[in-house]
Design an enzyme around this catalytic site. Structure first.
Site, PDB file in Angstrom:
ATOM      1  N   HIS A  56       8.290  -0.490   1.660  1.00 42.61           N
ATOM      2  CA  HIS A  56       6.843  -0.421   1.909  1.00 42.61           C
ATOM      3  C   HIS A  56       6.564  -0.800   3.344  1.00 42.61           C
ATOM      4  O   HIS A  56       6.630  -1.977   3.717  1.00 42.61           O
ATOM      5  CB  HIS A  56       6.095  -1.361   0.953  1.00 42.61           C
ATOM      6  CG  HIS A  56       4.601  -1.279   1.068  1.00 42.61           C
ATOM      7  ND1 HIS A  56       3.790  -0.989  -0.005  1.00 42.61           N
ATOM      8  CD2 HIS A  56       3.765  -1.467   2.109  1.00 42.61           C
ATOM      9  CE1 HIS A  56       2.512  -0.995   0.384  1.00 42.61           C
ATOM     10  NE2 HIS A  56       2.486  -1.288   1.674  1.00 42.61           N
ATOM     11  N   HIS A  58       4.223   0.684   7.124  1.00 42.65           N
ATOM     12  CA  HIS A  58       3.272   1.609   7.734  1.00 42.65           C
ATOM     13  C   HIS A  58       3.725   1.866   9.171  1.00 42.65           C
ATOM     14  O   HIS A  58       3.337   1.147  10.090  1.00 42.65           O
ATOM     15  CB  HIS A  58       1.857   1.020   7.728  1.00 42.65           C
ATOM     16  CG  HIS A  58       1.286   0.798   6.369  1.00 42.65           C
ATOM     17  ND1 HIS A  58       0.386   1.670   5.785  1.00 42.65           N
ATOM     18  CD2 HIS A  58       1.489  -0.198   5.464  1.00 42.65           C
ATOM     19  CE1 HIS A  58       0.056   1.227   4.588  1.00 42.65           C
ATOM     20  NE2 HIS A  58       0.714   0.085   4.365  1.00 42.65           N
ATOM     21  N   HIS A 206      -1.426   0.587  -3.243  1.00 42.97           N
ATOM     22  CA  HIS A 206      -1.824  -0.732  -2.750  1.00 42.97           C
ATOM     23  C   HIS A 206      -2.719  -1.300  -3.854  1.00 42.97           C
ATOM     24  O   HIS A 206      -3.818  -0.797  -4.085  1.00 42.97           O
ATOM     25  CB  HIS A 206      -2.596  -0.601  -1.445  1.00 42.97           C
ATOM     26  CG  HIS A 206      -1.736  -0.259  -0.266  1.00 42.97           C
ATOM     27  ND1 HIS A 206      -0.908   0.841  -0.241  1.00 42.97           N
ATOM     28  CD2 HIS A 206      -1.586  -0.869   0.949  1.00 42.97           C
ATOM     29  CE1 HIS A 206      -0.282   0.886   0.928  1.00 42.97           C
ATOM     30  NE2 HIS A 206      -0.673  -0.141   1.669  1.00 42.97           N
ATOM     31  N   HIS A 238       1.538  -5.493  -2.618  1.00 41.43           N
ATOM     32  CA  HIS A 238       0.639  -6.648  -2.555  1.00 41.43           C
ATOM     33  C   HIS A 238       0.499  -7.299  -3.931  1.00 41.43           C
ATOM     34  O   HIS A 238       1.181  -8.254  -4.227  1.00 41.43           O
ATOM     35  CB  HIS A 238      -0.737  -6.271  -1.997  1.00 41.43           C
ATOM     36  CG  HIS A 238      -0.708  -5.751  -0.602  1.00 41.43           C
ATOM     37  ND1 HIS A 238      -0.381  -6.528   0.475  1.00 41.43           N
ATOM     38  CD2 HIS A 238      -0.982  -4.515  -0.110  1.00 41.43           C
ATOM     39  CE1 HIS A 238      -0.437  -5.809   1.579  1.00 41.43           C
ATOM     40  NE2 HIS A 238      -0.795  -4.587   1.252  1.00 41.43           N
TER      41      HIS A 238
END
Length: 407
Positions: A56, A58, A206, A238
């Site tokens: 995970h 970005h 998410h 998360h």
């Protein structure tokens, strides 16, 4: 042989092993392997592990912390700051930053990465296009799964629903979502499943990123996952709201997650930074309960999330450091707990990402990392140098270090 690794430690308490590689695959593992090889690595008892799996991250919004700081340190401001910056991103800007971040994680042992790439009507597919370009350019050094990610929501950002389908047609590997930043959350989840089923793709959300557990959708997600026959194909990042649930409810939710085979990616570097900003005393850790999830049989995978932006203003792409951070945060330093941490950045995320040919076994892809430590139990707490990174049987990273202590 194309490559021969001599006398590597695969497990503590076992004999050292030679590992032979041909045509990108592990062909033999034995105490001694005779024969010639094009390349030979003298492991000399150092620990050999399968490639790290970054589950995970970005890449498209990495390395922008200096452009617009998140002064409050809250999730709300992080979202606002990033939304303000995204329309200013050019393709060249995204390409150069994502490339730098990608090389940071390759350098530190990642051989597979799942990156969330976002788009919305304001910025279009500027970042997404560049991530897809990098996926192709770096395919010999790292396998990349690209998640179609609607950071600004779908229903609250008209035009995004159409873009979700377009992203899948453009080659996205996974359908992403963010129920907590859209309304209603359950409708958001329903749409994500609709898209995923149309393209037969996995889902990565998410999920319930909040300090409190007042308004969660994880229970609905579990129910929907089972209803749609998607057990094992849904991952969530998360999930910090779980830390605020009372025990009875938490136990019930975790049981539902285990039944639905939901994969969980705790993101300690981000969640510790943004979480519990309103607490004035007894400040909470605000990280999903890693041990409870693990003990209930939920597949837990530690991941980076962001590198030097409004969500996480630090980091260097090292999963070992993320895992080390998770040890005190999640109370994972005990004698029985510590051995469960390395799998959270190797075997567990490989399972979540459905990597079929992963692992140190004959016939598997030769994606490996030789660590500069000789005790596997210390593979995390040493935060050892990655002496060699091997992708598809080819050495992609080699680090030579000489340290001399003066007398």
């Amino acid at each position: 042989m194309d490559l021969l690794i001599k006398q590597a430690r695969l497990n503590d308490g076992e004999d050292l092993q030679d590992v032979a590689v041909e045509k990108g695959r592990i062909t033999q593992i034995a105490p001694v392997i005779e024969g010639d090889a094009k390349e030979v690595i003298e492991a000399a008892g150092r620990v050999l592990i399968p490639g790290l799996v970054e589950s995970h991250i970005h890449l498209d919004k990495a390395l922008i912390a200096d452009r617009e700081p998140n002064k409050s340190g809250t999730l709300k401001e992080a979202i606002e700051v990033t939304a303000k910056l995204k329309p200013t991103f050019t393709e060249e800007d995204v390409y150069q930053r994502a490339k730098q971040a990608l090389e940071m994680i390759i350098r530190r042992g990642a051989t597979t990465v799942r990156t969330h790439s976002e788009f919305d009507p304001a910025q279009g597919f500027t970042g997404f296009n560049m991530i897809m370009k990098l996926k192709e350019e770096y395919k010999d050094r790292i396998d990349m799964q690209v998640v179609a990610f609607p950071q600004e929501g779908i229903f609250k950002a008209p035009g995004t629903e159409k873009m979700m389908y377009e992203a899948m047609d453009m080659g996205a590997d996974v359908v992403g979502g963010i129920p907590y930043n859209d309304a209603p959350a359950n409708d958001h989840i329903d749409l994500i499943f609709e898209i995923a089923k149309k393209y037969d793709k996995d889902i990565d959300l998410h999920q319930d990123f909040a300090d409190e557990a007042d308004d969660t959708s994880i229970e609905y997600l579990c129910k929907k996952t089972i209803q749609e026959g998607y057990e094992g194909r849904v991952s969530v990042g998360h999930l910090t709201a779980l830390h605020a649930m009372p025990k009875e409810r938490l136990d019930r939710v975790i049981s539902q997650m285990a039944k639905a085979k939901i994969n969980v990616m705790p993101l300690p570097a981000t969640d510790l930074h943004l979480g519990a900003r309103g607490d004035e005393c007894n400040v909470r850790r605000a990280v999903t309960p890693i041990r409870k999830l693990r003990d209930a049989g939920v597949n837990v995978c530690l991941a980076t999330n962001n590198i030097r932006n409004a969500f996480t203003p630090y980091g260097n792409g090292d999963l070992m450091q993320i895992a080390m951070l998770a040890i005190p945060v999640g109370h994972l330093g005990g004698a029985d707990d510590l051995p469960t941490v390395l799998p959270m950045i190797t075997e567990n995320p490989a399972k979540a990402l459905n990597l079929q040919d992963y692992g140190l076994a004959v016939g598997k892809k030769a994606d490996m990392v030789l660590l500069d430590t000789k005790v596997k139990a210390n593979a995390i707490i040493d935060i050892p140098e990655r002496a060699y990174v091997i992708k598809n049987g080819r050495i992609t990273v080699k680090v030579d270090t000489t340290v001399t202590l003066s007398q």
